[in-house]
Design a protein around this motif. Structure first.
Motif, PDB file in Angstrom:
ATOM      1  N   PRO A  91      11.866  18.127 -14.189  1.00 63.71           N
ATOM      2  CA  PRO A  91      10.644  18.554 -14.875  1.00 63.71           C
ATOM      3  C   PRO A  91      10.929  19.188 -16.243  1.00 63.71           C
ATOM      4  N   GLU A  92      12.207  19.367 -16.569  1.00 66.48           N
ATOM      5  CA  GLU A  92      12.559  19.998 -17.835  1.00 66.48           C
ATOM      6  C   GLU A  92      12.118  19.120 -19.001  1.00 66.48           C
ATOM      7  N   SER A  93      11.719  19.757 -20.105  1.00 66.62           N
ATOM      8  CA  SER A  93      11.231  18.999 -21.259  1.00 66.62           C
ATOM      9  C   SER A  93      12.274  18.872 -22.357  1.00 66.62           C
ATOM     10  N   ALA A  94      13.302  19.694 -22.332  1.00 72.01           N
ATOM     11  CA  ALA A  94      14.359  19.639 -23.345  1.00 72.01           C
ATOM     12  C   ALA A  94      15.651  20.129 -22.724  1.00 72.01           C
ATOM     13  N   SER A  95      16.762  19.699 -23.302  1.00 70.47           N
ATOM     14  CA  SER A  95      18.065  20.085 -22.774  1.00 70.47           C
ATOM     15  C   SER A  95      18.934  20.644 -23.882  1.00 70.47           C
ATOM     16  N   GLY A  96      19.333  21.887 -23.726  1.00 68.72           N
ATOM     17  CA  GLY A  96      20.330  22.455 -24.640  1.00 68.72           C
ATOM     18  C   GLY A  96      21.708  21.903 -24.323  1.00 68.72           C
ATOM     19  N   ALA A  97      21.965  21.611 -23.043  1.00 65.05           N
ATOM     20  CA  ALA A  97      23.274  21.110 -22.624  1.00 65.05           C
ATOM     21  C   ALA A  97      23.586  19.763 -23.266  1.00 65.05           C
ATOM     22  N   VAL A  98      22.616  18.867 -23.328  1.00 65.87           N
ATOM     23  CA  VAL A  98      22.875  17.559 -23.922  1.00 65.87           C
ATOM     24  C   VAL A  98      23.204  17.701 -25.407  1.00 65.87           C
ATOM     25  N   ARG A  99      22.659  18.705 -26.048  1.00 69.41           N
ATOM     26  CA  ARG A  99      22.946  18.932 -27.467  1.00 69.41           C
ATOM     27  C   ARG A  99      24.403  19.344 -27.679  1.00 69.41           C
ATOM     28  N   PHE A 100      24.943  20.105 -26.736  1.00 67.47           N
ATOM     29  CA  PHE A 100      26.372  20.437 -26.818  1.00 67.47           C
ATOM     30  C   PHE A 100      27.220  19.189 -26.615  1.00 67.47           C
ATOM     31  N   CYS A 101      26.814  18.344 -25.695  1.00 68.73           N
ATOM     32  CA  CYS A 101      27.556  17.095 -25.481  1.00 68.73           C
ATOM     33  C   CYS A 101      27.510  16.218 -26.730  1.00 68.73           C
ATOM     34  N   ILE A 102      26.377  16.136 -27.367  1.00 72.27           N
ATOM     35  CA  ILE A 102      26.253  15.371 -28.618  1.00 72.27           C
ATOM     36  C   ILE A 102      27.150  15.996 -29.681  1.00 72.27           C
ATOM     37  N   ALA A 103      27.151  17.324 -29.751  1.00 72.32           N
ATOM     38  CA  ALA A 103      27.961  18.026 -30.749  1.00 72.32           C
ATOM     39  C   ALA A 103      29.458  17.819 -30.514  1.00 72.32           C
ATOM     40  N   ALA A 104      29.852  17.514 -29.279  1.00 67.51           N
ATOM     41  CA  ALA A 104      31.266  17.282 -28.970  1.00 67.51           C
ATOM     42  C   ALA A 104      31.759  15.953 -29.539  1.00 67.51           C
ATOM     43  N   LYS A 105      30.829  15.077 -29.902  1.00 61.08           N
ATOM     44  CA  LYS A 105      31.166  13.787 -30.527  1.00 61.08           C
ATOM     45  C   LYS A 105      32.017  12.907 -29.616  1.00 61.08           C
ATOM     46  N   ARG A 106      31.638  12.859 -28.345  1.00 62.08           N
ATOM     47  CA  ARG A 106      32.291  11.998 -27.375  1.00 62.08           C
ATOM     48  C   ARG A 106      31.252  11.050 -26.797  1.00 62.08           C
ATOM     49  N   PRO A 107      31.673   9.878 -26.319  1.00 66.12           N
ATOM     50  CA  PRO A 107      30.710   8.985 -25.674  1.00 66.12           C
ATOM     51  C   PRO A 107      29.994   9.726 -24.545  1.00 66.12           C
ATOM     52  N   LEU A 108      28.701   9.487 -24.447  1.00 67.41           N
ATOM     53  CA  LEU A 108      27.874  10.227 -23.501  1.00 67.41           C
ATOM     54  C   LEU A 108      27.026   9.264 -22.682  1.00 67.41           C
ATOM     55  N   ILE A 109      27.150   9.377 -21.366  1.00 73.70           N
ATOM     56  CA  ILE A 109      26.313   8.610 -20.453  1.00 73.70           C
ATOM     57  C   ILE A 109      25.223   9.535 -19.942  1.00 73.70           C
ATOM     58  N   THR A 110      23.970   9.105 -20.101  1.00 75.04           N
ATOM     59  CA  THR A 110      22.828   9.850 -19.558  1.00 75.04           C
ATOM     60  C   THR A 110      22.034   8.913 -18.654  1.00 75.04           C
ATOM     61  N   THR A 111      21.193   9.512 -17.844  1.00 79.23           N
ATOM     62  CA  THR A 111      20.241   8.703 -17.094  1.00 79.23           C
ATOM     63  C   THR A 111      19.005   8.527 -17.967  1.00 79.23           C
ATOM     64  N   ASP A 112      18.270   7.487 -17.676  1.00 77.92           N
ATOM     65  CA  ASP A 112      17.053   7.177 -18.422  1.00 77.92           C
ATOM     66  C   ASP A 112      15.936   8.093 -17.927  1.00 77.92           C
ATOM     67  N   GLN A 113      15.985   9.328 -18.388  1.00 72.03           N
ATOM     68  CA  GLN A 113      15.010  10.345 -18.019  1.00 72.03           C
ATOM     69  C   GLN A 113      14.282  10.807 -19.278  1.00 72.03           C
ATOM     70  N   PRO A 114      13.032  11.235 -19.156  1.00 70.17           N
ATOM     71  CA  PRO A 114      12.300  11.711 -20.339  1.00 70.17           C
ATOM     72  C   PRO A 114      13.039  12.814 -21.106  1.00 70.17           C
ATOM     73  N   ILE A 115      13.794  13.648 -20.404  1.00 70.00           N
ATOM     74  CA  ILE A 115      14.521  14.739 -21.056  1.00 70.00           C
ATOM     75  C   ILE A 115      15.559  14.218 -22.060  1.00 70.00           C
ATOM     76  N   PHE A 116      16.017  12.963 -21.874  1.00 70.59           N
ATOM     77  CA  PHE A 116      17.011  12.366 -22.762  1.00 70.59           C
ATOM     78  C   PHE A 116      16.433  11.282 -23.669  1.00 70.59           C
TER      79      PHE A 116
END
Length: 175
Positions: A131-156
């Motif tokens: 039910p979360e609308s935004a993710s701070g954690a995914v932003r850290f993963c993006i900032a790490a500049k590594r390939p990132l696998i996410t699920t197809d969820q509205p939060i992503f």
């Protein structure tokens, strides 16, 4: 709601920029002599897909025996988090992955977190429906500049163009 739409502003969630130290340099510095390092980040809660990632790790280990999964997921104050962590550790033991999984459950400073994420070859944010609308954690993963696998969820959804999205947190799809 009676609020004048002329005064409403949308302010996008921010993005921190970190220096990229290079995964090979960091792996050597932290003595992570593994051919594949996977990582997750955020709070350890049932909707974060950590169990599914551990199940995927068992599949991956069949072809990459020295794989390592860094679960950089802080304990949340809720009892649900403690219970989920215990279940995940039990699953690691059941699957014989003790030498392939490291749980880092302290809430770390940003610069320590980013170093751990930059050690990884691939990052996993394989959430179950949330039910979360935004993710701070995914932003850290993006900032790490590594390939990132996410699920197809509205939060992503806003990261669909810069991540590899899988339909659901299925261990076979993750692997």
């Amino acid at each position: 709601y009676g609020v004048n739409p002329d005064i409403i502003q949308i302010i996008p969630h921010g993005q921190i920029v970190f220096r990229d130290y290079g995964k090979n340099y960091l792996k050597k510095k932290l003595e992570l002599q593994r051919s594949l390092v996977l990582g997750s980040y955020g709070f350890i809660l049932p909707n974060k897909g950590i169990r599914e990632n551990i199940e995927a790790l068992a599949i991956i280990k069949k072809s990459v025996t020295d794989v390592l999964y860094l679960v950089c997921c802080a304990r949340h104050e809720s009892s649900v988090s403690a219970q989920y962590l215990a279940e995940c550790k039990e699953l690691v033991t059941k699957l014989g992955l003790e030498s392939n999984v490291v749980f880092i459950t302290d809430f770390l400073p940003n610069d320590e977190s980013i170093v751990l994420l930059q050690c990884c070859d691939v990052l996993l944010m394989t959430y179950l429906p949330s039910p979360e609308s935004a993710s701070g954690a995914v932003r850290f993963c993006i900032a790490a500049k590594r390939p990132l696998i996410t699920t197809d969820q509205p939060i992503f959804a806003e990261f669909a163009d810069c991540t590899y999205q899988i339909p659901e947190a299925d261990p076979k799809l993750i692997a």
